[in-house]
Design an enzyme around this catalytic site. Structure first.
Site, PDB file in Angstrom:
ATOM      1  N   ARG A   1       0.826  -1.214   0.000  1.00 22.86           N
ATOM      2  CA  ARG A   1       0.000   0.000   0.000  1.00 22.86           C
ATOM      3  C   ARG A   1       0.856   1.258   0.000  1.00 22.86           C
ATOM      4  O   ARG A   1       0.463   2.263  -0.608  1.00 22.86           O
ATOM      5  CB  ARG A   1      -0.938  -0.015   1.204  1.00 22.86           C
ATOM      6  CG  ARG A   1      -2.024  -1.039   1.019  1.00 22.86           C
ATOM      7  CD  ARG A   1      -2.955  -1.086   2.182  1.00 22.86           C
ATOM      8  NE  ARG A   1      -4.084  -1.947   1.855  1.00 22.86           N
ATOM      9  CZ  ARG A   1      -4.804  -2.590   2.755  1.00 22.86           C
ATOM     10  NH1 ARG A   1      -4.544  -2.449   4.033  1.00 22.86           N
ATOM     11  NH2 ARG A   1      -5.813  -3.336   2.389  1.00 22.86           N
TER      12      ARG A   1
ATOM     13  N   LYS B   1     -19.235 -17.442   0.184  1.00 20.23           N
ATOM     14  CA  LYS B   1     -20.692 -17.297   0.271  1.00 20.23           C
ATOM     15  C   LYS B   1     -21.289 -16.584  -0.933  1.00 20.23           C
ATOM     16  O   LYS B   1     -20.710 -15.626  -1.441  1.00 20.23           O
ATOM     17  CB  LYS B   1     -21.043 -16.477   1.502  1.00 20.23           C
ATOM     18  CG  LYS B   1     -20.731 -17.171   2.790  1.00 20.23           C
ATOM     19  CD  LYS B   1     -21.039 -16.235   3.920  1.00 20.23           C
ATOM     20  CE  LYS B   1     -20.890 -16.915   5.262  1.00 20.23           C
ATOM     21  NZ  LYS B   1     -21.033 -15.948   6.344  1.00 20.23           N
TER      22      LYS B   1
ATOM     23  N   GLY C   1     -13.619  -4.141  -0.705  1.00 22.63           N
ATOM     24  CA  GLY C   1     -14.999  -3.655  -0.709  1.00 22.63           C
ATOM     25  C   GLY C   1     -15.236  -2.572  -1.750  1.00 22.63           C
ATOM     26  O   GLY C   1     -16.289  -2.555  -2.408  1.00 22.63           O
TER      27      GLY C   1
END
Ligand code: AMP
Length: 415
Positions: free
Chosen positions: A34, A217, A396
């Site tokens: 990062r 999931k 996300g």
């Protein structure tokens, strides 16, 4: 404004970066990806004669000072990466004097923004069900504006290069932009690249387009699956969600991971794919294990006929071939989420087959975007990071962007 057009000479730039790097128990950085990601932007501003005020969050201190999340621990690393000394502001909201004293070419790193609850703008210590919550939220929003205004007051221009938090409307990622006019705010290079990568997948599609969604999931991926359904030619759904589909179709899945409240949803996805002419590829066979461990006994069996006491942990050989066939010849490829429990070497073959097929298609001219922590870890594990077109730094944020949501961090600058 764009970072290439802005004249930084003699100006102070406040830059939101994502320096939320992993540290070990001695406070040493274990992965500096990062920091390296933000360097093109930071170095450009310094080279053009600007002064830098760098801000970031680290971890989840929840609005309090927590020593293990102090950005002071990374001052030396940032200084080494930039090749120049880095000053440190112990309190990000009280750095006006240090910022004012900065000269061209100098760098000031602010302490963790999330030491202040105003950064995230969520009221602390009050339950959402509490009748006073709405009032507390309003008050917090007002103080969030003040906090953002203080940060803005340090600089002449604002640069957002933190893609990882672009899906959050925080003080430093979005609210602060209100205090700069359009000529004095811009995306950094990393953000520009990420936004371009998403555009390549959503608007600038070359066909055939194959998307591979894996992970544990279906519930966490449903938004993105539904948005992609209108865009892709081939959709591979793999990993743990395989067994929710198998069960929904009446299969026997033993102990495999399954979301019993998502069986209808799985059938709906199959129907949507059919109606939209999308080639939906599900794993027909799997590696089943008698324990969730690398040394478990294994057998290959159909994904819908797993014996009692066994669980599907990876895609089987027939499925790997089917996945590779749907990737071969694709011109646009998106991959998010592994095809099995790849952390265990014995259950990594499905994910490896996908990584290899993507690398090969990319060699043959496809545009491939890999995003989300686990699939990035996969391509790194198989040493294929250099053979894909782009690896997103966002988890996300990338998923929300591909779901078609507007990212507040981008909207605050681009309108
Ligand atoms: P996600 O965070 O939803 O992208 O899921 C990633 C995780 O899914 C990884 O840690 C994998 O080990 C896990 N996973 C993939 N396939 C399976 C499976 N068949 N059973 C259990 N976990 C799985």
């Amino acid at each position: 404004m764009t970072i290439n057009d802005y004249k930084f000479a003699g100006k102070k730039a406040i830059v939101r970066v994502d320096f939320n790097v992993p540290l070990n128990e001695n406070g040493e950085i274990t992965d500096d990806t990062r920091i390296r990601g933000a360097l093109p932007t930071l170095k450009h501003i310094l080279k053009e004669g600007g002064a830098l005020i760098i801000m970031s969050h680290m971890g989840k201190p929840k609005g309090k000072v927590v020593a293990k999340y102090s950005l002071k621990q990374i001052v030396d690393a940032v200084s080494a990466a930039l090749g120049t000394p880095v000053q440190f502001a112990e309190d990000c909201a009280k750095a006006a004097e240090q910022a004012a004293a900065l000269k061209a070419g100098e760098v000031l790193l602010l302490e963790n923004l999330r030491y202040y609850p105003e950064e995230e703008g969520k009221p602390v210590g009050i339950d959402k069900e509490d009748p006073a919550y709405e009032e507390a939220k309003k008050a917090m929003k007002a103080s969030q504006k003040e906090f953002a205004k203080t940060l803005a007051s340090y600089a002449d221009c604002y640069v957002n290069d933190a893609f990882g938090t672009a899906h959050r409307k925080h003080a430093s990622t979005a609210v602060i932009a209100d205090y700069f006019d359009a000529d004095n705010k811009m995306l950094g290079y990393l953000m520009e690249k990420e936004v371009q990568a998403v555009d390549n997948i959503l608007s600038n599609i070359k066909r055939p387009f194959t998307a591979i969604m894996g992970g544990s999931k279906v519930s966490t991926k449903i938004g993105i699956i539904e948005n992609l359904m209108d865009k892709v030619d081939n959709l591979i759904l793999c990993g743990g969600m395989t067994y929710t589909f198998a069960k929904a179709n009446g299969g026997e899945i033993g102990n495999s991971i399954c979301e019993n409240d998502k069986l209808e949803l799985a059938l709906d996805i199959v129907a949507q794919a059919k109606a939209k002419g999308v080639n939906l590829v599900l794993a027909t066979d799997c590696v089943a294990a008698d324990d969730f461990s690398n040394d478990a006994n294994t057998q290959i069996c159909p994904s819908n006929a797993i014996p009692e006491g066994w669980e599907g942990v990876d895609a089987g050989p027939e499925s790997r071939k089917a996945f590779a066939a749907a990737i071969e010849g694709a011109k646009t490829i998106l991959w998010n989420g592994p095809a099995g429990v790849f952390e265990f070497d014995n259950f990594a073959a499905g994910s490896k087959a996908i990584a290899e097929a993507i690398a090969k298609a990319t060699d043959e001219g496809a545009y491939s975007l890999i995003g989300g922590g686990d699939s990035v870890a996969c391509v790194n594990k198989f040493g294929m990071a250099d053979r894909v077109s782009y690896i997103s730094t966002g988890g996300g944020a990338l998923l929300e962007a591909i779901e078609g949501k507007v990212l507040p961090g981008v909207a605050a600058i681009k309108g």
